[in-house]
Design a protein around this motif. Structure first.
Motif, short mmCIF file in Angstrom:
data_model
loop_
_atom_site.label_atom_id
_atom_site.label_comp_id
_atom_site.label_asym_id
_atom_site.label_seq_id
_atom_site.Cartn_x
_atom_site.Cartn_y
_atom_site.Cartn_z
N PRO A 101 0.83 -1.21 0.00
CA PRO A 101 0.00 0.00 0.00
C PRO A 101 0.86 1.26 0.00
CG PRO A 101 -0.61 -1.48 1.80
CD PRO A 101 0.63 -2.03 1.18
N SER A 102 0.34 2.29 -0.62
CA SER A 102 1.05 3.57 -0.61
C SER A 102 0.02 4.69 -0.72
CB SER A 102 2.05 3.65 -1.77
OG SER A 102 1.38 3.58 -3.00
N TYR A 103 0.44 5.88 -0.30
CA TYR A 103 -0.41 7.06 -0.43
C TYR A 103 -0.29 7.62 -1.84
CZ TYR A 103 -0.97 7.10 4.63
OH TYR A 103 -1.29 6.78 5.91
N PRO A 148 -7.71 13.45 -17.86
CA PRO A 148 -7.21 14.77 -17.47
C PRO A 148 -7.68 15.12 -16.06
CG PRO A 148 -8.17 14.84 -19.67
CD PRO A 148 -8.51 13.50 -19.09
N GLY A 149 -6.78 15.62 -15.25
CA GLY A 149 -7.13 16.04 -13.90
C GLY A 149 -7.00 14.97 -12.83
N PHE A 150 -6.75 13.72 -13.21
CA PHE A 150 -6.59 12.65 -12.22
C PHE A 150 -5.24 12.82 -11.53
CE2 PHE A 150 -4.95 8.47 -10.97
CZ PHE A 150 -5.99 8.03 -10.17
N LEU A 151 -5.24 12.78 -10.18
CA LEU A 151 -4.02 12.99 -9.41
C LEU A 151 -3.54 11.75 -8.67
CD1 LEU A 151 -4.94 16.46 -7.86
CD2 LEU A 151 -3.55 16.00 -9.91
N GLY A 152 -4.44 10.83 -8.35
CA GLY A 152 -4.05 9.63 -7.63
C GLY A 152 -5.23 9.01 -6.92
N VAL A 153 -4.95 7.88 -6.26
CA VAL A 153 -6.02 7.14 -5.59
C VAL A 153 -5.44 6.37 -4.41
CG1 VAL A 153 -5.84 5.08 -7.07
CG2 VAL A 153 -8.02 5.62 -5.98
N GLU A 154 -6.26 6.21 -3.38
CA GLU A 154 -5.93 5.39 -2.21
C GLU A 154 -7.16 4.52 -1.94
OE1 GLU A 154 -3.33 8.98 -0.21
OE2 GLU A 154 -5.26 8.45 0.65
N SER A 155 -6.92 3.27 -1.53
CA SER A 155 -8.04 2.36 -1.32
C SER A 155 -7.73 1.37 -0.21
CB SER A 155 -8.32 1.61 -2.63
OG SER A 155 -9.50 0.86 -2.54
N ALA A 156 -8.77 1.02 0.54
CA ALA A 156 -8.65 0.01 1.60
C ALA A 156 -9.97 -0.74 1.69
CB ALA A 156 -8.32 0.67 2.94
N ARG A 157 -9.89 -1.99 2.12
CA ARG A 157 -11.11 -2.78 2.24
C ARG A 157 -11.02 -3.69 3.44
NH1 ARG A 157 -15.48 -3.61 0.01
NH2 ARG A 157 -14.95 -2.43 -1.83
N ALA A 158 -12.06 -3.70 4.22
CA ALA A 158 -12.31 -4.70 5.27
C ALA A 158 -13.76 -5.10 5.03
CB ALA A 158 -12.06 -4.10 6.64
N SER A 159 -14.63 -4.96 6.01
CA SER A 159 -16.04 -5.25 5.76
C SER A 159 -16.66 -4.15 4.90
CB SER A 159 -16.80 -5.41 7.07
OG SER A 159 -16.68 -4.23 7.85
N ILE A 160 -16.14 -2.95 5.00
CA ILE A 160 -16.54 -1.84 4.14
C ILE A 160 -15.30 -1.38 3.39
CG2 ILE A 160 -17.35 0.56 4.09
CD1 ILE A 160 -19.04 -0.04 6.53
N GLY A 161 -15.47 -1.15 2.10
CA GLY A 161 -14.36 -0.63 1.31
C GLY A 161 -14.46 0.86 1.17
N ILE A 162 -13.32 1.49 1.09
CA ILE A 162 -13.28 2.95 0.89
C ILE A 162 -12.18 3.25 -0.12
CG2 ILE A 162 -11.78 3.31 2.89
CD1 ILE A 162 -13.26 6.03 3.24
N THR A 163 -12.53 4.06 -1.09
CA THR A 163 -11.58 4.50 -2.10
C THR A 163 -11.64 6.02 -2.17
OG1 THR A 163 -11.84 2.48 -3.39
CG2 THR A 163 -10.94 4.39 -4.55
N VAL A 164 -10.48 6.65 -2.11
CA VAL A 164 -10.39 8.10 -2.23
C VAL A 164 -9.61 8.38 -3.50
CG1 VAL A 164 -9.62 10.24 -1.16
CG2 VAL A 164 -10.35 8.31 0.28
N SER A 165 -10.26 9.06 -4.44
CA SER A 165 -9.55 9.48 -5.65
C SER A 165 -9.37 10.99 -5.60
CB SER A 165 -10.30 9.05 -6.92
OG SER A 165 -11.59 9.61 -6.97
N TYR A 166 -8.26 11.44 -6.13
CA TYR A 166 -7.88 12.85 -6.07
C TYR A 166 -7.90 13.44 -7.48
CZ TYR A 166 -6.35 11.52 -1.44
OH TYR A 166 -6.31 11.06 -0.14
N TRP A 167 -8.48 14.64 -7.58
CA TRP A 167 -8.69 15.28 -8.87
C TRP A 167 -8.31 16.75 -8.81
CZ3 TRP A 167 -10.14 12.11 -12.82
CH2 TRP A 167 -10.58 10.83 -12.45
#
Length: 122
Positions: free
Chosen positions: A8-10, A49-68
């Motif tokens: 994993p990485s930021y 265009p405008g995509f900066l990166g993404v971070e994601s984690a999953r356990a019982s609930i998944g969460i994805t943060v994308s940066y724009w």
């Protein structure tokens, strides 16, 4: 976002301002095609265009943060035809609670600005 063979990485985001989109989900037990679609969507997002990166984690609930870089980039990604097909597949096959308003969703769009390290909800 990482695959099984990566650590994993930021996301390497620039100095603000930029936007973060937070997507949450609860998965079904159906794994067929999910990893391939996730990799395809990551590769496609990275080309937008405008995509900066993404971070994601999953356990019982998944969460994805994308940066724009801006709201227009977020809107273009949300409207992208291949992304919409992936969302449709996700609701039909991979996400168990898609009919509930909270899952899955583009739940929060946060704007990070120069004056603060705290996000501002738009």
């Amino acid at each position: 976002m990482t695959t099984e063979n990566q650590h994993p990485s930021y996301a390497n985001t620039p100095k603000p301002p930029y936007y973060a989109v937070i997507f949450t989900s609860i998965r079904t037990e159906d794994e067929q095609g999910y990893a391939q679609m996730a990799e395809k969507m990551l590769a496609l997002a990275q080309q937008q265009p405008g995509f900066l990166g993404v971070e994601s984690a999953r356990a019982s609930i998944g969460i994805t943060v994308s940066y724009w870089a801006d709201l227009a980039s977020i809107q273009n990604w949300k409207a992208h035809s291949e992304h919409q097909l992936a969302q449709k597949s996700g609701r039909a096959q991979w996400y168990s609670q898609y009919k509930k308003p909270a899952l899955p969703k583009w739940s929060v769009i946060m704007r990070f600005n120069l004056e603060s390290t705290h996000g501002m909800i738009d």
